[in-house]
Design a protein around this motif. Structure first.
Motif, mmCIF file in Angstrom:
data_model
loop_
_atom_site.group_PDB
_atom_site.id
_atom_site.type_symbol
_atom_site.label_atom_id
_atom_site.label_comp_id
_atom_site.label_asym_id
_atom_site.label_seq_id
_atom_site.Cartn_x
_atom_site.Cartn_y
_atom_site.Cartn_z
ATOM 1 N N ASN A 63 -78.183 -23.650 67.422
ATOM 2 C CA ASN A 63 -77.132 -23.518 66.797
ATOM 3 C C ASN A 63 -77.441 -22.110 65.503
ATOM 4 N N ASN A 64 -76.480 -22.478 65.281
ATOM 5 C CA ASN A 64 -76.284 -21.444 64.401
ATOM 6 C C ASN A 64 -77.207 -21.489 62.817
ATOM 7 N N LEU A 65 -78.109 -22.681 62.922
ATOM 8 C CA LEU A 65 -79.011 -22.930 61.418
ATOM 9 C C LEU A 65 -79.379 -21.971 60.710
ATOM 10 N N MET A 66 -79.705 -22.132 59.542
ATOM 11 C CA MET A 66 -80.364 -20.908 58.859
ATOM 12 C C MET A 66 -80.968 -21.807 57.095
ATOM 13 N N GLY A 67 -81.789 -21.056 56.972
ATOM 14 C CA GLY A 67 -82.186 -21.186 55.407
ATOM 15 C C GLY A 67 -83.718 -21.764 55.751
ATOM 16 N N ASN A 68 -84.142 -22.483 55.068
ATOM 17 C CA ASN A 68 -85.971 -22.906 55.097
ATOM 18 C C ASN A 68 -85.837 -24.191 56.245
ATOM 19 N N ILE A 69 -86.715 -24.590 57.059
ATOM 20 C CA ILE A 69 -86.786 -25.578 57.288
ATOM 21 C C ILE A 69 -87.517 -26.344 56.649
ATOM 22 N N PRO A 70 -86.938 -27.662 56.386
ATOM 23 C CA PRO A 70 -87.416 -28.521 54.849
ATOM 24 C C PRO A 70 -89.238 -29.096 54.822
ATOM 25 N N THR A 71 -89.314 -27.979 53.269
ATOM 26 C CA THR A 71 -90.657 -28.010 52.708
ATOM 27 C C THR A 71 -92.028 -29.485 53.082
ATOM 28 N N ASP A 72 -90.969 -31.060 52.930
ATOM 29 C CA ASP A 72 -91.752 -32.363 53.299
ATOM 30 C C ASP A 72 -91.414 -33.380 54.309
ATOM 31 N N ILE A 73 -90.829 -32.157 56.206
ATOM 32 C CA ILE A 73 -90.458 -32.918 57.227
ATOM 33 C C ILE A 73 -92.294 -33.393 57.762
ATOM 34 N N GLY A 74 -93.442 -33.141 57.011
ATOM 35 C CA GLY A 74 -94.338 -34.200 57.319
ATOM 36 C C GLY A 74 -94.112 -35.007 56.931
ATOM 37 N N LYS A 75 -93.110 -36.236 56.177
ATOM 38 C CA LYS A 75 -92.328 -37.039 56.045
ATOM 39 C C LYS A 75 -93.007 -38.190 56.988
ATOM 40 N N LEU A 76 -92.239 -37.136 58.061
ATOM 41 C CA LEU A 76 -91.848 -37.833 59.326
ATOM 42 C C LEU A 76 -92.563 -38.222 59.833
ATOM 43 N N GLN A 77 -93.216 -39.702 59.432
ATOM 44 C CA GLN A 77 -94.928 -39.333 60.262
ATOM 45 C C GLN A 77 -94.802 -40.237 61.504
ATOM 46 N N ARG A 78 -93.654 -40.560 62.130
ATOM 47 C CA ARG A 78 -92.906 -40.443 63.746
ATOM 48 C C ARG A 78 -92.485 -39.428 64.741
ATOM 49 N N LEU A 79 -92.367 -38.871 63.919
ATOM 50 C CA LEU A 79 -92.087 -37.474 64.426
ATOM 51 C C LEU A 79 -92.850 -37.122 66.079
ATOM 52 N N GLN A 80 -92.443 -36.799 67.124
ATOM 53 C CA GLN A 80 -93.226 -37.385 68.522
ATOM 54 C C GLN A 80 -92.186 -35.235 69.046
ATOM 55 N N VAL A 81 -90.628 -35.229 68.731
ATOM 56 C CA VAL A 81 -90.689 -33.771 69.898
ATOM 57 C C VAL A 81 -89.526 -33.560 67.937
ATOM 58 N N VAL A 82 -90.109 -32.036 68.062
ATOM 59 C CA VAL A 82 -89.307 -31.365 67.420
ATOM 60 C C VAL A 82 -88.722 -30.412 67.741
ATOM 61 N N PHE A 83 -87.068 -30.016 68.017
ATOM 62 C CA PHE A 83 -87.025 -28.617 69.210
ATOM 63 C C PHE A 83 -85.692 -27.549 67.913
ATOM 64 N N LEU A 84 -86.430 -26.975 66.876
ATOM 65 C CA LEU A 84 -85.498 -26.424 66.135
ATOM 66 C C LEU A 84 -84.939 -24.764 66.919
ATOM 67 N N SER A 85 -85.445 -24.506 68.089
ATOM 68 C CA SER A 85 -85.033 -23.118 68.126
ATOM 69 C C SER A 85 -84.132 -22.575 68.642
ATOM 70 N N GLU A 86 -83.646 -21.366 68.808
ATOM 71 C CA GLU A 86 -82.656 -20.485 69.121
ATOM 72 C C GLU A 86 -81.292 -20.601 67.643
ATOM 73 N N ASN A 87 -81.816 -20.567 66.428
ATOM 74 C CA ASN A 87 -81.001 -20.806 64.914
ATOM 75 C C ASN A 87 -81.365 -19.214 64.597
ATOM 76 N N ASN A 88 -81.653 -19.051 63.467
ATOM 77 C CA ASN A 88 -81.439 -18.288 62.672
ATOM 78 C C ASN A 88 -82.320 -19.029 61.081
ATOM 79 N N LEU A 89 -83.341 -19.748 61.398
ATOM 80 C CA LEU A 89 -84.236 -20.101 60.037
ATOM 81 C C LEU A 89 -84.551 -19.121 60.106
ATOM 82 N N SER A 90 -85.555 -19.336 58.845
ATOM 83 C CA SER A 90 -85.859 -18.200 57.693
ATOM 84 C C SER A 90 -87.245 -19.286 57.202
ATOM 85 N N GLY A 91 -88.115 -17.977 56.480
ATOM 86 C CA GLY A 91 -89.075 -18.655 55.651
ATOM 87 C C GLY A 91 -89.736 -19.347 55.558
ATOM 88 N N ASN A 92 -91.422 -19.896 55.911
ATOM 89 C CA ASN A 92 -92.565 -20.266 56.636
ATOM 90 C C ASN A 92 -92.372 -21.335 57.635
#
Length: 925
Positions: free
Chosen positions: A287-316
């Motif tokens: 997609n064309n997402l930008m900005g940071n990945i939410p820092t508290d994404i660790g709250k979603l402790q049931r997450l098994q699959v995360v695909f955020l590739s091919e965007n314009n995400l920045s930060g750490n």
């Protein structure tokens, strides 16, 4: 779309007339009970089907009541049709409008056929209809607007057809609707408002042309906030634009799957997405997402699959990813992320895929991450700004198939531990600053298909072991500082496979490489001294080995008291006496007994005050053949080493406290027991583990590859080929990582004398005198005896006996039926049982546990039937190998080389997680 078409009344009149005509010739239904309308409607349905290859509609005639027809289910009280199920029957034709006359119909299953034309509008008359499955056909036209007349509809599946136009707004009025799945069609426009669907659970509208790319495309998502049972949202592969609305944070906490990838979505990832505490899959890639990945994404402790590739995400990359201990796939490639790779990712002990390629990550690679043993699909750090050496911990990646660290600034020598990554198929290290030579440990990477070391500062000679890498299709060594001769065999026989340009000091090779001839002149004095020194050392070592071998045979023959030891790896536990083994096993206590065989018993032992666990096999020397078994195992394991063979640590030959002869072998301990324990657990084992041990499809395939690799090594890669002679589940042991290890070489023989020894010795694990175990021993033993006595095909007979045993083992693993099962009587055996089921009935003979595993996997949006088809294809291939290996005629059996190659290919197809795009691997679920 809210107006009735002008021809609807004509269709209704025509239908009534046809029913009246058919009633005249169908009086038999009146005498058989039930309702004539349903029977006539079914006959009209049959009339529209022009291809029925399985003849399943042949039962649809007036000889029996229609409630007994194939695929038809009726209610008990009123004998009206309540379900029509004709799934996966390869039917061709159109869906008759008379299906609208089945007024009591609740379930319509017509998926996985070849029905064409439009969905008949008459379906809208089925007010009792709850389940509508029409996916994977060739249906065209639009979705009938009057489908809203089916007020009780709960599930609509229309995927994989040729439907077009807009999704009717009337769909939003189906108050009981739970699932709407319409992927892989040609729909356009927007998704209708779904605010009334409070019971909605599943929206799948993937691979269409929905959306206009405008800012308000995604507003309909807010209407889903009212659905308190929402589990899955899939709108990927469309044309949706705008930003993800903040209302996503208001979605029900029941949401587990969120797919919005491959659209035109812009803006930031809403912070409220971390409120979805039960989310298991998050896919927003391309997609064309930008900005940071939410820092508290660790709250979603049931997450098994995360695909955020091919965007314009920045930060750490947020360090809170380390809190996601269930994470299995993390793909953040092709963004603008920077900073360090967080070491906290090392906490994700279930991670099988990690892709951080094409970002601006810098500094060193954390050892905690590069050494994650769980990684099996791939690890990709390419095209970043990583520096420092490649950590030695990379050797822990012994299950990974793809490792790409290219286009960074990594320096130093290539760690020799990389040779432990024996599952590697693709290794890319190009465009770094590596120096030194190619480690000799690379000789273990025999499964490599692509190896790219180009554009580094590597030097030294090109190792000749690459010649034996039979799967290698790319070996790029260009633009380094290699010197010396280039081989001409194997991969080096093709200049497009082996690329060596940019190394000015190379010589030889095939003419197409355009290298100068090697100087074969008089060697320098230094080289002469080195050559002669090497010869002295080699002959000295050989002399010592010969003396030691003579002493070993002498001591064994004389049964001399004391200790002698041998090891398959060279790492012996020295001075292991009877007393130390007695102490380690608590006096060979029955509580430590973990197995018993023909020639002895196996005990669990603890050494060095709990610092080391061992397995001790104590020979029963009163049993005829036990001493020969001891010598056979010592000889077989003396000089062999493979990751899938149980490692012998030492042997003990002496006397016990009563003066009796004592012989024992000490192995490394396999914590997960034997394959037999997992396939056929006893009641006691079930009780001790609190729940049934279950091996999934991929786990069994991995173990099958482990065993095949070990047998291939014994047959083809040892200096003298070794025949195991007793392959079976109890002789396959599993370590902590569920890696298979072949054990028990008490019957093993070197192939040069295998036939003679098999014929002349008595087998102690079988009452028939044939070496091996009943059910796993190849038939036609007398034929083998004849060949042995006449010195004909000795090697082929012996090794192909192992191939037969492996074939039976493979069939047992995936059917979970022993070859000695009571069901196998007369001419029916496990081989013929599977062979007759190929290829159509493999699902009937396979272990049902394999499907339970797949049914619970919701990491992809593929429907259940598509997944079953993939499993069926995989099992058909596996069973085909098992049948070929266990053929009665030994000449028809496969080579273990081919078995290993085929199983690797099957595993790759099963995973289906990697596609190549451009010069860079891109991973998709």
């Amino acid at each position: 779309m809210g107006h009735h078409p002008p021809w609807s009344s004509a269709v209704s009149s025509c239908s009534a007339f046809c029913i009246l005509v058919l009633c005249v010739g169908s009086a038999s239904y009146a005498s058989s009970g039930g309702n004539e309308t349903d029977g006539l409607a079914l006959l009209q349905f049959k009339a529209k089907v022009f291809s029925d290859p399985f003849m399943i509609l042949s039962s649809w005639n007036d000889t029996v009541h229609y409630c007994q027809w194939h695929g038809v289910t009726c209610g008990r009280r009123h004998q009206r049709v309540t379900e029509l199920r004709l799934t996966s029957q390869k039917l061709m034709g159109s869906i008759s409008p008379f299906v609208g006359n089945l007024s009591f119909l609740r379930s319509l299953y017509l998926e996985n056929n070849s029905f064409t034309h439009q969905i008949p509008p008459e379906i809208g008359r089925l007010c009792r209809l709850q389940l509508l499955h029409l996916q994977n056909n060739l249906l065209g036209g639009r979705i009938p607007y009057n489908l809203s007349g089916c007020s009780n509809l709960e599930v609509i599946h229309l995927d994989d057809n040729q439907l077009f136009g807009e999704i009717p707004v009337e769909i939003g009025s189906l108050a009981k609707l739970k699932t709407f799945s319409a992927g892989s069609n040609e729909f356009t426009g927007n998704v209708p408002s779904l605010e009334k669907l409070h019971r909605f659970r599943w929206l799948a509208a993937t691979s269409n042309h929905l959306g206009s790319g405008k800012a308000d495309d995604l507003n309909f998502l807010c209407t889903l906030a009212n659905a308190t049972s929402l589990e899955v949202v899939g709108i990927n592969d469309n044309n949706f634009g705008g930003v993800l609305p903040e209302c996503i944070g208001n979605f029900s906490s029941t949401l587990t799957q969120f797919f919005c990838d491959n659209n035109k979505i812009s803006g930031r990832i809403p912070a409220g997405i971390t409120n979805l505490i039960n989310l298991e899959t998050l896919r927003l890639w391309n997609n064309n997402l930008m900005g940071n990945i939410p820092t508290d994404i660790g709250k979603l402790q049931r997450l098994q699959v995360v695909f955020l590739s091919e965007n314009n995400l920045s930060g750490n990359i947020p360090s809170s990813f380390g809190n996601l201990t269930l994470l299995s796939k993390l793909v953040l490639s092709n963004n603008d992320l920077q900073g360090n790779i967080p070491s906290s990712l090392g906490n994700c002990q279930f991670l099988v895929l990690l892709d951080l390629a094409n970002n601006r990550l810098s500094n060193a690679i954390p050892p905690q991450v590069i050494g994650m043993q769980s990684l099996s699909i791939g690890l990709n750090f390419s095209s970043n700004r990583l520096t420092g050496p490649l950590p030695m911990e990379v050797g822990h990646l012994n299950n990974v198939g793809v490792l790409d660290i290219s286009r960074n600034r990594l320096a130093g020598a290539i760690p020799s531990s990389l040779g432990s990554c024996v599952s590697l198929e693709f290794l890319d290290m190009k465009e770094n600053l590596f120096q030194g030579t190619i480690p000799s440990s690379f000789a273990s990477l025999r499964g490599l298909q692509e190896l790219d070391l180009s554009r580094n500062n590597l030097s030294g000679n090109i190792p000749t072991f690459f010649v034996d890498f039979k799967w290698l299709r790319l070996l790029n060594l260009s633009y380094n500082n290699f010197d010396g001769p280039v081989p001409i065999d194997g991969a080096f026989n093709d200049s497009s496979t082996a690329i060596v340009v940019g190394n000015s000091r190379l010589c030889g090779g095939i003419p197409e490489m355009h290298l100068p001839k090697c100087n074969l002149g008089k060697p320098t004095k230094r080289k002469w001294i080195l050559k002669n020194l090497t010869m002295v050392i080699v002959f000295g070592v050989l002399g010592v080995l010969i003396v030691l071998s003579i002493l070993f045979v002498y001591w064994s023959t004389k049964k001399e008291k004391g200790l002698t030891s041998s090891s398959s790896s060279g790492n012996l536990i020295l001075n292991m006496s009877y007393q130390s083994l007695l102490k380690a096993t608590n006096g060979f206590s029955s509580a430590n007994l973990i197995g018993a065989g023909s020639f002895g018993s196996v005990y669990k032992g603890i050494l060095d005050e709990g610092r080391m666990t061992i397995a001790v096999k104590v020979l029963n020397l009163l049993r005829h053949g036990a001493s020969k078994s001891f010598l056979a195992e010592c000889e077989a394991l003396r000089n062999i080493r493979h990751r899938n063979l149980v490692k012998i640590l030492t042997v003990c030959s002496g006397v016990d406290y009563q003066g009796n002869e004592f012989k024992a072998l000490v192995y490394e301990f396999m914590a997960q027991g034997s394959l037999e324990d997992w396939l056929h657990p006893t009641t006691e084992e079930l009780d001790s583990h609190q729940e049934e041990r279950c091996l999934g499809l991929l786990q069994r395939l991995n173990i099958a590859i482990d065993v095949a690799s070990a047998v291939e090594y014994l047959h083809w890669l040892c200096e003298a080929p070794i025949v195991h002679c007793d392959l079976k589940p109890s002789n396959v042991l599993l370590d902590d990582d569920m890696v298979g290890h072949v054990s028990d070489f008490g019957l093993a023989r070197f192939s040069a004398t295998a036939i003679h020894n098999v014929v002349s010795s008595t087998n102690q694990s079988s009452s028939t005198g044939i070496r091996g175990t009943v059910g796993y021993t190849a038939p036609g033993f007398l034929r083998q005896k004849y060949l042995a006595q006449n010195m004909v095909q000795q090697n082929e007979v012996s090794t192909y006996g192992d191939v037969y045993s492996y074939g039976i083992l493979l069939l047992e693993m995936f059917t979970r039926k022993r070859p000695t099962d009571d069901m196998f009587q007369g001419t029916l055996n496990l081989h013929s049982f599977v062979k007759t089921a190929l290829p159509q009935r493999v699902l009937e003979i396979a272990d049902p546990i394999l499907f339970q595993e797949s049914n619970g996997d919701q990491n992809t949006m593929n429907n259940w039937d598509v997944r079953i088809n993939k499993i069926q294809e995989c099992l058909s291939s596996i069973f085909g190998i098992g049948v070929a290996c266990s053929a009665e005629q030994m000449g028809e059996r496969m080579s273990m080389k081919d078995v290993v190659a085929e199983l690797h290919s099957i595993r790759k197809k099963l995973l289906q997680t990697r596609t190549h795009g451009g010069s860079q691997p891109t991973y998709i679920p």
